[in-house]
Design a protein around this motif. Sequence first.
Motif, PDB file in Angstrom:
ATOM      1  N   MET A   1       0.909  -1.221   0.009  1.00  0.00           N
ATOM      2  CA  MET A   1       0.001   0.040  -0.108  1.00  0.00           C
ATOM      3  C   MET A   1       0.922   1.147  -0.056  1.00  0.00           C
ATOM      4  N   ARG A   6      -2.327   4.817   2.221  1.00  0.00           N
ATOM      5  CA  ARG A   6      -2.385   4.545   4.005  1.00  0.00           C
ATOM      6  C   ARG A   6      -3.028   5.752   4.225  1.00  0.00           C
ATOM      7  N   ASP A 111      -4.637 -11.266   7.800  1.00  0.00           N
ATOM      8  CA  ASP A 111      -4.658 -10.147   8.389  1.00  0.00           C
ATOM      9  C   ASP A 111      -5.985  -9.871   8.945  1.00  0.00           C
ATOM     10  N   ASP A 147      -1.765  -1.625  13.722  1.00  0.00           N
ATOM     11  CA  ASP A 147      -1.917  -2.565  12.721  1.00  0.00           C
ATOM     12  C   ASP A 147      -0.772  -3.540  12.909  1.00  0.00           C
ATOM     13  N   LYS A 181       3.440  -9.186  11.992  1.00  0.00           N
ATOM     14  CA  LYS A 181       3.428  -8.410  10.585  1.00  0.00           C
ATOM     15  C   LYS A 181       3.151  -6.865  10.815  1.00  0.00           C
ATOM     16  N   ASP A 183       3.802  -3.047   8.938  1.00  0.00           N
ATOM     17  CA  ASP A 183       4.114  -2.286   7.885  1.00  0.00           C
ATOM     18  C   ASP A 183       4.475  -3.254   6.772  1.00  0.00           C
ATOM     19  N   ASP A 184       3.535  -4.095   6.746  1.00  0.00           N
ATOM     20  CA  ASP A 184       3.572  -5.034   5.325  1.00  0.00           C
ATOM     21  C   ASP A 184       5.030  -6.109   5.402  1.00  0.00           C
ATOM     22  N   ARG A 185       5.581  -6.217   6.612  1.00  0.00           N
ATOM     23  CA  ARG A 185       6.720  -7.258   6.551  1.00  0.00           C
ATOM     24  C   ARG A 185       6.789  -7.728   7.736  1.00  0.00           C
TER      25      ARG A 185
END
Length: 525
Positions: A1, A6, A111, A147, A181, A183-185
């Motif tokens: 994203m 975001r 997620d 998140d 997980k 920040d997408d990592r």
Amino acid sequence: MTNRARLDAAARRRASPAVVFGGTRLVVEDIVGLAQRTRTARLSTDPAWQDRIRRGVDALHAHLAAGHPVYGVTTGYGDACVVDVPMALIEALPAQLTRYHGCGMGEWLDDEAVRAVLACRLASLAQGYSAVRPELLASLVHLLDHDILPRIPAEGSVGASGDLTPLSYVAATLIGEREVKYDDRLCLASDALAATGGTPIMLAPKEGLALMNGTAVMTALASLAFARSRSLARLASRLTALTTIALDGRAAHFHPTLFDAKPHEGQRDAARWIREDLSGSAEPPEARLQDRYSLRCAPHVVGVLVDALSWVRRDVENEINSANDNPLIDPETGEVHHGGNFYGGHIAFAMDSLKTAVANIADLMDRQLALLVDEKFNNGLPRNLSGATGPRAPINHGFKAVQIGASAWAAEALKHTMPASVFSRSTESHNQDKVSMGTIAARDCLRVLMLTEQVAAAHTLAVAQAVALRERMSPETSRLPGALRHWLDAVATRSPFVEEDRALEHELRAVRTWLADGGDLPHDE
């Protein structure tokens, strides 16, 4: 994203009403909104609720100070409840529970599911019976706000004593252990907490047990299953209307008098949705007196799902709003109650029932699709709905393989309807000798939904092709109602008319995702 995306998503969340934990009853849509990141979470600012939380903690401390035994605080866990824990080790006990339960296996929860798990555990602890500190509740809100998603393996829960093993990954995150997980990592939980201004907490007596000994995983999955099932009922009704048009079937099968005579509300709703979609369509002059069951009885099939959803909502929402760990501490009286609220029987039965109702929708759509592609039953449409004409027509096979695939997906969905709740096992030295299997039932239900949505995608592409072919065959009598025309136009943007055979996998995937997100269908509240 992207950063822009975001920021836009965060702005939309801030503009939506927050889901307030503490003193208010939550609904499935609150859990789904947090799971999909369209809502934000916050703790109640009501002084009475905040005082209730503090009194529960004080009551537990009073019991400990008086030397009274409390399960999982002054004793070992499960069958080890007969083992006394020395006072010097009481503070170390909660983290120990999280560590030895770190043995989950299987695929990772996605997620949305993880966010729903966090929301459901927070909702239970916010009831005020679990003797957890406000700081722990705030730490769960921090995970949702930023998140930070614990990596939760899907397998390893028998559904009583709750979802111990998968929920241990939530507890471990709060103390800064294991992976998350963010920040997408993937990264260490401690690193994600540090990056967002959070800090690991030290679990106080009973807090490890309060986090883990409950039904949050099965309830979270059930909430997501409920939301997807509701749109599926409306979709099956629309596809029935379109199949009726494509096959030159009879709208009279959906006359309200029929459904007043057998007054199941869900059945009435499904028939009404089909009538509304068919409003303005022409009745074929030489139609069969009675269409085959997969058309004529479609409201009776869909209606079972619609009616089931009413009590499934009741049971799922009761579980969301329940204190489901053990023991419970009454903040009003200070009493400690040892019981079995972690047992997930209601969720197990709801999911076993829901997956059966959903699989019947898969079977219905597969039967309708089989009629559409078969020239012996489709009232003059081309074999396999092939759109090819001219010299290349003999080598084109249209939707032949799509129908085979849909049959495979329907069969697998039906296979998964074996009830999980009857497969109780005796575990943990015969302490957990009757267990719910609720989490397995909820996972099965989501699998059945995925397979049924795949059948729906195949049916959607095929019926769009069939209606186009019918209109090409009889342009002078074609009269498609506006709502159906608009919807088929939306389908065509994702999968245009199949003139020459092509691989349809990517189009099927795109349409399945669109349908699972609601498919631009109307819905009744």
